[in-house]
Write an enzyme that holds these catalytic residues in place. Structure first.
Site, mmCIF file in Angstrom:
data_model
loop_
_atom_site.group_PDB
_atom_site.id
_atom_site.type_symbol
_atom_site.label_atom_id
_atom_site.label_comp_id
_atom_site.label_asym_id
_atom_site.label_seq_id
_atom_site.Cartn_x
_atom_site.Cartn_y
_atom_site.Cartn_z
ATOM 1 N N PRO A 108 28.928 -3.891 44.202
ATOM 2 C CA PRO A 108 29.060 -4.869 43.123
ATOM 3 C C PRO A 108 30.409 -5.582 43.209
ATOM 4 O O PRO A 108 31.464 -4.969 43.055
ATOM 5 C CB PRO A 108 28.967 -4.023 41.855
ATOM 6 C CG PRO A 108 28.475 -2.681 42.311
ATOM 7 C CD PRO A 108 28.971 -2.519 43.709
ATOM 8 N N ARG A 132 35.473 11.404 16.095
ATOM 9 C CA ARG A 132 36.549 10.737 16.856
ATOM 10 C C ARG A 132 37.874 11.457 16.601
ATOM 11 O O ARG A 132 38.739 11.518 17.470
ATOM 12 C CB ARG A 132 36.636 9.243 16.525
ATOM 13 C CG ARG A 132 37.010 8.955 15.100
ATOM 14 C CD ARG A 132 37.122 7.456 14.848
ATOM 15 N NE ARG A 132 37.248 7.193 13.429
ATOM 16 C CZ ARG A 132 38.058 6.277 12.913
ATOM 17 N NH1 ARG A 132 38.800 5.532 13.701
ATOM 18 N NH2 ARG A 132 38.104 6.078 11.624
ATOM 19 N N SER A 187 41.778 3.597 16.779
ATOM 20 C CA SER A 187 40.385 3.813 16.399
ATOM 21 C C SER A 187 39.717 4.867 17.273
ATOM 22 O O SER A 187 38.899 5.652 16.809
ATOM 23 C CB SER A 187 39.587 2.519 16.537
ATOM 24 O OG SER A 187 40.086 1.543 15.667
ATOM 25 N N GLU A 208 37.552 -3.746 28.932
ATOM 26 C CA GLU A 208 36.702 -2.558 29.036
ATOM 27 C C GLU A 208 36.196 -2.321 30.461
ATOM 28 O O GLU A 208 36.156 -1.189 30.944
ATOM 29 C CB GLU A 208 35.499 -2.670 28.078
ATOM 30 C CG GLU A 208 35.863 -2.672 26.597
ATOM 31 C CD GLU A 208 36.294 -4.045 26.098
ATOM 32 O OE1 GLU A 208 36.176 -5.036 26.873
ATOM 33 O OE2 GLU A 208 36.760 -4.142 24.941
ATOM 34 N N ARG A 262 32.769 7.262 13.615
ATOM 35 C CA ARG A 262 33.920 6.777 12.851
ATOM 36 C C ARG A 262 34.030 7.588 11.560
ATOM 37 O O ARG A 262 35.125 7.931 11.121
ATOM 38 C CB ARG A 262 33.707 5.306 12.505
ATOM 39 C CG ARG A 262 34.745 4.800 11.524
ATOM 40 C CD ARG A 262 34.488 3.350 11.109
ATOM 41 N NE ARG A 262 35.554 2.908 10.237
ATOM 42 C CZ ARG A 262 35.356 2.374 9.037
ATOM 43 N NH1 ARG A 262 34.130 2.204 8.571
ATOM 44 N NH2 ARG A 262 36.380 1.997 8.304
HETATM 45 C C1 TPP Z 1 28.327 -8.329 41.030
HETATM 46 C C2 TPP Z 1 27.582 -8.891 42.191
HETATM 47 N N1 TPP Z 1 26.884 -10.018 42.055
HETATM 48 C C3 TPP Z 1 26.169 -10.512 43.077
HETATM 49 C C4 TPP Z 1 26.159 -9.882 44.289
HETATM 50 C C5 TPP Z 1 25.326 -10.431 45.432
HETATM 51 N N2 TPP Z 1 26.222 -11.019 46.453
HETATM 52 C C6 TPP Z 1 26.602 -10.317 47.533
HETATM 53 S S1 TPP Z 1 27.678 -11.168 48.486
HETATM 54 C C7 TPP Z 1 27.616 -12.510 47.481
HETATM 55 C C8 TPP Z 1 28.414 -13.741 47.788
HETATM 56 C C9 TPP Z 1 29.816 -13.390 47.945
HETATM 57 O O1 TPP Z 1 30.563 -14.452 48.413
HETATM 58 P P1 TPP Z 1 31.898 -14.141 49.168
HETATM 59 O O2 TPP Z 1 32.634 -13.063 48.474
HETATM 60 O O3 TPP Z 1 32.580 -15.414 49.359
HETATM 61 O O4 TPP Z 1 31.400 -13.514 50.514
HETATM 62 P P2 TPP Z 1 31.224 -14.200 51.937
HETATM 63 O O5 TPP Z 1 29.864 -14.791 51.966
HETATM 64 O O6 TPP Z 1 32.303 -15.197 52.087
HETATM 65 O O7 TPP Z 1 31.354 -13.037 52.865
HETATM 66 C C10 TPP Z 1 26.775 -12.266 46.399
HETATM 67 C C11 TPP Z 1 26.498 -13.253 45.333
HETATM 68 C C12 TPP Z 1 26.890 -8.689 44.400
HETATM 69 N N3 TPP Z 1 26.928 -7.971 45.506
HETATM 70 N N4 TPP Z 1 27.619 -8.226 43.352
#
Ligand code: TPP
Ligand code: MG
Length: 636
Positions: free
Chosen positions: A85, A328, A355, A382, A491
């Site tokens: 991610p 809490r 809190s 967060e 709470r």
């Molecule tokens: C949170 C998240 N959203 C979407 C994706 C799907 N995704 C993987 S790579 C990418 C594009 C990333 O672009 P960049 O960081 O510029 O990578 P490059 O193509 O230049 O290697 C996406 C949208 C992911 N892995 N994680």
């Protein structure tokens, strides 16, 4: 391919690691935040001499292989964290750099440096577009994490194509505004330029560095480089052939000539680096034997020798106090009891310290001026907080915790998911756990959150009903070494429940009999947290009407579900008893416990703004309503 040149420089000329011992605690950390480029890290691990076979690289993204599409945490082959991610890898790296800084300030002594490593992180356009990169990098600047070095793969391309239609930030200016040191306009395909940028970054010790490298995605593929086509799709046989010609590579696929492998092999260098560290550590241990022993305990993740007895005694003491209080507050009481024995606890809150009750009396604030602290004001961040907790835990030497309102666990959610997936011990202190929080209204009143956190595999969700169960929950969270725990806390004040010693022990099983009639129960009432008191009240009413009632407190369904069948069916016998579950949240996860004749009292709508007590009554969380529903399931 686009970052290979940079990686070659970093791994061969800078990275201090030992392929023969990936667990060496003072190794540099390397995080590939743009984790979709995972073949790069597998190749680096293979070439450096980590125990990974060329055949595993051949089996890229196949079932059961370590060379997954996005790596899981796989320390044996140099993978420090899952980076699928986007944005979370950089946030994990901030947590790792934070861990290094705090450990160094805690353990290093003049003439005795045993913690001294960098955290390097590669990140791409995607990481920088994600909001979490703002949260995490802004905090990294404020905390002055000088040994954090980011390398930005500025290739102006993401999946949908050239980024000029959706990403035109002035990234160097943005990072300078965070207080980072920025090296701009580096040609990522010029090793000399990359070396001098890394030298400049390493020379900065009081603020993190970002090296902005201009690169060509798919570098070396003559017809496709620079285009989004090379992001994930195979180049195809023609373009592979053209690439071979372009870069002058004459060897068969997956064949690495011996001299190249030898040049890359980092095992001798790594062994020498670790041996040099070991000599330093041995000298340190001579001079500061107690500190050295404590460092080793922390690094290995072992508990203090008398931990079990101390924890037992603390829980018994809290039971003996018999105080009514919000859970809490009970959480703070538990922290006060446990933290003096566990200096590895490091925590904070996302701007809700008062809190969440996360600041115990042994807390000292960690900030840019005092690195040797154990409390972090995360600010209103967060998601970054949860990802930093992951980084702290992954680094080692810490048991991290962080607080926010339960309703905002949604903001942090994917980092909680990564903690569960990577089996990370992080502890979330999630207060204001239901409509019972009152006047803040439905935006702040969690409804579906309990059920949705419980739906996450490997997330332990505890919703204790009083101070004793809260202490048991904290202990369970701390002792759990294979995943995260969410502590769900009220709470509003809750009444203390008297228990036998046996019942105190049974609470750790996640579900147990709190009150029982003589004979086979004809009705089983089960509840968590603030609803346990209601159920106890209703049970007494029903008992006076001659009903054989059992009350089951179920503070953690995940832990209860993991008990042996014999225990579970002792608590919830299959004897035809009517069952009723009560929880001031969505009802989803309770149906599996109540059976065909059962019912669930819960929330089927959002809350409202009113005093908590009025809302509990309005939505039917009263002793009388529970008794009424119980009579219904009994058919009376
Ligand atoms: C949170 C998240 N959203 C979407 C994706 C799907 N995704 C993987 S790579 C990418 C594009 C990333 O672009 P960049 O960081 O510029 O990578 P490059 O193509 O230049 O290697 C996406 C949208 C992911 N892995 N994680
Ligand atoms: Mg890109």
């Amino acid at each position: 391919m686009g970052m290979a040149d940079i990686a070659e420089v970093l791994w061969n000329d800078f990275l201090r690691h030992n392929p023969a011992n990936p667990h060496w605690c003072d190794r540099d950390r390397f995080v590939l935040s743009n984790g979709h480029g995972s073949m790069l890290i597998y190749a680096l691990a293979y070439l450096s001499g980590y125990p990974i076979e060329i055949d595993e690289l051949r089996q890229f993204r196949q079932l059961g292989q370590r060379t997954a599409g996005h790596p899981e945490r796989e320390l044996e082959i140099a993978i420090e964290t899952t980076t699928g991610p986007l944005g979370q890898g950089i946030a994990n790296a901030v947590g790792m750099a934070l861990a290094e800084k705090v450990l160094a300030a805690t353990f290093n002594r003049p003439g005795g440096t045993i913690v001294d490593h960098h955290t390097y992180v590669f990140l791409g356009d995607g990481c920088l577009m994600e909001g979490i990169s703002h949260e995490a990098c802004s905090l990294a600047g404020t905390l002055g994490l000088g040994k954090l070095i980011g390398v930005y793969d500025d290739n102006a391309v993401s999946i949908d194509g050239p980024t000029d239609g959706w990403f035109t930030d002035d990234t160097p200016a943005r990072f300078r505004a965070y207080g980072w040191h920025v090296v701009e306009d580096v040609d990522g395909h010029d090793p000399v330029a990359v070396i001098s940028a890394l030298d400049a970054a390493r020379a900065q010790t009081d603020r993190p560095s970002l090296i902005c490298c201009k690169t060509l995605i798919g570098w070396g593929a003559p017809n496709k480089q620079g285009t989004a086509d090379t992001h994930g799709a195979p180049l195809g046989p023609d373009e592979v052939a053209a690439t071979r010609t372009q870069i002058g590579w004459e060897h068969e696929p997956f064949v690495i000539p011996g001299e190249l492998r030898d040049a890359w092999d980092a095992r001798d260098r790594g062994a020498a680096l670790e041996a040099e560290w070991q000599t330093r550590f041995d000298a340190y241990a001579e001079q500061w034997p107690d500190l050295a022993q404590e460092f080793q305990r922390r690094a290995s993740g072992a508990f203090p020798g008398d931990w079990g007895d101390l924890a037992d005694a603390a829980i018994r003491e809290i039971a003996a106090e018999g105080k009514d209080m919000a859970t809490r507050k009970a959480s703070l009481r538990a922290l006060e009891a446990f933290a003096p024995h566990l200096p590895e606890l490091i925590g904070g809150s996302a701007d809700l310290t008062g809190s969440n009750n996360t600041l115990h009396s042994g807390s000292t604030v960690m900030d840019a001026n005092n690195a040797a602290g154990n409390y972090i004001y995360f600010g209103v961040r967060e998601f970054a907080m949860a990802a930093l907790l992951n980084g702290l835990a992954l680094h080692g030497g810490f048991i991290p915790y962080g607080g926010t309102f339960l309703v905002f666990s949604d903001y942090a959610r994917n980092a909680l998911r990564m903690a569960a997936l990577m089996r990370i011990r992080s502890i979330l202190v999630l207060t204001h756990d239901s409509i019972g929080l009152g006047e803040d209204g439905p935006t702040h009143q969690p409804i579906e959150h309990l059920s949705s956190l419980r739906a996450m595999p490997n997330m332990a969700v505890w919703r204790p009903c009083d101070a004793v169960e809260t202490a048991v929950a904290w202990r369970s969270a701390v002792e759990r070494d294979d995943g995260p725990t969410s502590l769900i806390l009220t709470r509003q004040g809750l009444a203390h429940v008297d228990r036998t010693d046996d019942q105190i022990d049974l609470a750790a099983k996640g579900g147990y009999i709190l009150l029982d009639s003589d004979g086979d129960p004809e009705l089983i009432l089960m509840a968590t947290g603030s609803e346990v008191g209601l159920v106890l009240g209703a049970a007494r009413t029903l008992m006076s009407e001659g009903v054989r009632v059992r009350v089951v407190s179920m503070p953690c369904t995940e832990v209860f579900d993991a008990q042996p069948q014999a225990y579970r069916s002792h608590v919830l016998p299959d004897n035809g008893a009517a069952r009723l579950a009560i929880e001031a949240g969505a009802r989803d996860c309770w149906w599996r416990y109540v059976g065909g004749r059962g019912d669930v009292l819960g929330m089927t709508s959002f809350g409202q703004s009113a005093p908590g007590k009025a809302l509990m009554e309005h939505f039917g969380f009263t002793v009388e309503a529970v008794a009424e529903a119980a009579r219904r399931v009994l058919g009376r």
